[in-house]
Design a protein around this motif. Structure first.
Motif, PDB file in Angstrom:
ATOM      1  N   LEU A  64      39.512  39.507  62.727  1.00 47.63           N
ATOM      2  CA  LEU A  64      38.686  39.968  61.604  1.00 47.63           C
ATOM      3  C   LEU A  64      39.129  41.355  61.149  1.00 47.63           C
ATOM      4  N   VAL A  65      39.380  42.241  62.081  1.00 50.25           N
ATOM      5  CA  VAL A  65      39.846  43.598  61.749  1.00 50.25           C
ATOM      6  C   VAL A  65      41.197  43.531  61.047  1.00 50.25           C
ATOM      7  N   TRP A  66      42.115  42.722  61.555  1.00 47.31           N
ATOM      8  CA  TRP A  66      43.433  42.576  60.927  1.00 47.31           C
ATOM      9  C   TRP A  66      43.285  42.102  59.485  1.00 47.31           C
ATOM     10  N   PHE A  67      42.469  41.081  59.270  1.00 47.41           N
ATOM     11  CA  PHE A  67      42.239  40.531  57.929  1.00 47.41           C
ATOM     12  C   PHE A  67      41.654  41.608  57.012  1.00 47.41           C
ATOM     13  N   ALA A  68      40.663  42.331  57.502  1.00 47.88           N
ATOM     14  CA  ALA A  68      40.014  43.369  56.685  1.00 47.88           C
ATOM     15  C   ALA A  68      40.987  44.479  56.305  1.00 47.88           C
ATOM     16  N   ARG A  69      41.916  44.772  57.158  1.00 43.60           N
ATOM     17  CA  ARG A  69      42.887  45.839  56.861  1.00 43.60           C
ATOM     18  C   ARG A  69      43.953  45.407  55.865  1.00 43.60           C
ATOM     19  N   ILE A  70      44.395  44.158  55.923  1.00 44.11           N
ATOM     20  CA  ILE A  70      45.476  43.749  55.023  1.00 44.11           C
ATOM     21  C   ILE A  70      44.955  43.193  53.691  1.00 44.11           C
ATOM     22  N   ILE A  71      43.731  42.725  53.658  1.00 43.51           N
ATOM     23  CA  ILE A  71      43.143  42.201  52.417  1.00 43.51           C
ATOM     24  C   ILE A  71      42.140  43.249  51.920  1.00 43.51           C
ATOM     25  N   GLU A  72      42.676  44.381  51.471  1.00 36.40           N
ATOM     26  CA  GLU A  72      41.857  45.550  51.131  1.00 36.40           C
ATOM     27  C   GLU A  72      40.815  45.262  50.064  1.00 36.40           C
ATOM     28  N   TRP A  73      41.138  44.402  49.104  1.00 37.42           N
ATOM     29  CA  TRP A  73      40.196  44.125  48.015  1.00 37.42           C
ATOM     30  C   TRP A  73      38.982  43.333  48.496  1.00 37.42           C
ATOM     31  N   GLU A  74      39.077  42.673  49.631  1.00 38.29           N
ATOM     32  CA  GLU A  74      37.933  41.957  50.198  1.00 38.29           C
ATOM     33  C   GLU A  74      36.994  42.899  50.960  1.00 38.29           C
ATOM     34  N   PHE A  75      37.559  43.978  51.491  1.00 40.45           N
ATOM     35  CA  PHE A  75      36.807  44.920  52.317  1.00 40.45           C
ATOM     36  C   PHE A  75      37.121  46.345  51.880  1.00 40.45           C
ATOM     37  N   PRO A  76      36.699  46.733  50.664  1.00 45.27           N
ATOM     38  CA  PRO A  76      37.046  48.088  50.195  1.00 45.27           C
ATOM     39  C   PRO A  76      36.496  49.167  51.133  1.00 45.27           C
ATOM     40  N   GLY A  77      37.349  50.124  51.449  1.00 46.29           N
ATOM     41  CA  GLY A  77      36.934  51.232  52.302  1.00 46.29           C
ATOM     42  C   GLY A  77      36.772  50.884  53.769  1.00 46.29           C
ATOM     43  N   GLU A 120      31.896  32.799  60.881  1.00 48.37           N
ATOM     44  CA  GLU A 120      32.211  31.972  59.725  1.00 48.37           C
ATOM     45  C   GLU A 120      31.811  32.666  58.434  1.00 48.37           C
ATOM     46  N   GLY A 121      32.629  32.463  57.434  1.00 44.81           N
ATOM     47  CA  GLY A 121      32.350  33.005  56.110  1.00 44.81           C
ATOM     48  C   GLY A 121      32.952  32.103  55.055  1.00 44.81           C
ATOM     49  N   GLN A 122      33.008  32.626  53.844  1.00 44.37           N
ATOM     50  CA  GLN A 122      33.571  31.865  52.735  1.00 44.37           C
ATOM     51  C   GLN A 122      34.425  32.792  51.885  1.00 44.37           C
ATOM     52  N   ILE A 123      35.588  32.312  51.474  1.00 44.89           N
ATOM     53  CA  ILE A 123      36.448  33.079  50.591  1.00 44.89           C
ATOM     54  C   ILE A 123      36.454  32.425  49.211  1.00 44.89           C
ATOM     55  N   HIS A 124      36.675  33.233  48.207  1.00 45.19           N
ATOM     56  CA  HIS A 124      36.690  32.790  46.814  1.00 45.19           C
ATOM     57  C   HIS A 124      38.054  33.145  46.252  1.00 45.19           C
ATOM     58  N   ARG A 125      38.794  32.154  45.796  1.00 45.87           N
ATOM     59  CA  ARG A 125      40.160  32.375  45.326  1.00 45.87           C
ATOM     60  C   ARG A 125      40.363  31.783  43.938  1.00 45.87           C
ATOM     61  N   PHE A 126      41.294  32.408  43.196  1.00 46.20           N
ATOM     62  CA  PHE A 126      41.681  31.947  41.870  1.00 46.20           C
ATOM     63  C   PHE A 126      43.188  31.695  41.844  1.00 46.20           C
ATOM     64  N   LEU A 127      43.589  30.777  40.985  1.00 44.11           N
ATOM     65  CA  LEU A 127      44.996  30.563  40.685  1.00 44.11           C
ATOM     66  C   LEU A 127      45.125  30.523  39.166  1.00 44.11           C
ATOM     67  N   LEU A 128      45.942  31.370  38.626  1.00 46.57           N
ATOM     68  CA  LEU A 128      46.244  31.345  37.196  1.00 46.57           C
ATOM     69  C   LEU A 128      47.753  31.249  37.030  1.00 46.57           C
ATOM     70  N   VAL A 129      48.196  30.295  36.230  1.00 48.18           N
ATOM     71  CA  VAL A 129      49.599  30.184  35.866  1.00 48.18           C
ATOM     72  C   VAL A 129      49.649  30.478  34.373  1.00 48.18           C
ATOM     73  N   CYS A 130      50.367  31.555  34.016  1.00 51.63           N
ATOM     74  CA  CYS A 130      50.348  32.038  32.640  1.00 51.63           C
ATOM     75  C   CYS A 130      51.760  32.304  32.132  1.00 51.63           C
ATOM     76  N   VAL A 131      51.899  32.274  30.811  1.00 54.91           N
ATOM     77  CA  VAL A 131      53.120  32.729  30.162  1.00 54.91           C
ATOM     78  C   VAL A 131      52.721  33.668  29.035  1.00 54.91           C
ATOM     79  N   LYS A 132      53.551  34.661  28.831  1.00 54.35           N
ATOM     80  CA  LYS A 132      53.317  35.608  27.748  1.00 54.35           C
ATOM     81  C   LYS A 132      53.710  34.945  26.441  1.00 54.35           C
ATOM     82  N   THR A 133      52.817  34.945  25.458  1.00 55.86           N
ATOM     83  CA  THR A 133      53.115  34.316  24.159  1.00 55.86           C
ATOM     84  C   THR A 133      53.529  35.344  23.133  1.00 55.86           C
TER      85      THR A 133
END
Length: 81
Positions: free
Chosen positions: A31-44, A68-81
């Motif tokens: 849990l500590v490792w995850f919190a340190r590398i995924i900074e946006w999930e655990f700010p500060g 146990e917890g839950q993560i929320h993820r997005f995937l966007l595939v984009c092209v510049k028009t």
């Protein structure tokens, strides 16, 4: 989802997906490792600042064997028009 921001910036969305997935930790160190590398999930996050919560997490692990917890993820595939 942040689709609107991408569209407003001139991107075409080719694919967009969102999911909520379970996440499990079987020791506080993971849990500590995850919190340190995924900074946006655990700010500060720091062990010292979160010591009491980490001790509570250890008690949960001792009782149930898992945090146990839950993560929320997005995937966007984009092209510049």
């Amino acid at each position: 989802m942040p689709r609107r921001k991408f569209c407003d910036a001139g991107f075409e969305i080719l694919d967009a997906q969102e999911c909520f997935r379970p996440i499990r930790f079987y020791d506080v160190g993971a849990l500590v490792w995850f919190a340190r590398i995924i900074e946006w999930e655990f700010p500060g996050f720091s062990v010292e600042r979160c010591k009491e919560n980490l001790l509570r997490a250890q008690k949960i692990l001792d009782q149930t064997g898992v945090i146990e917890g839950q993560i929320h993820r997005f995937l966007l595939v984009c092209v510049k028009t």
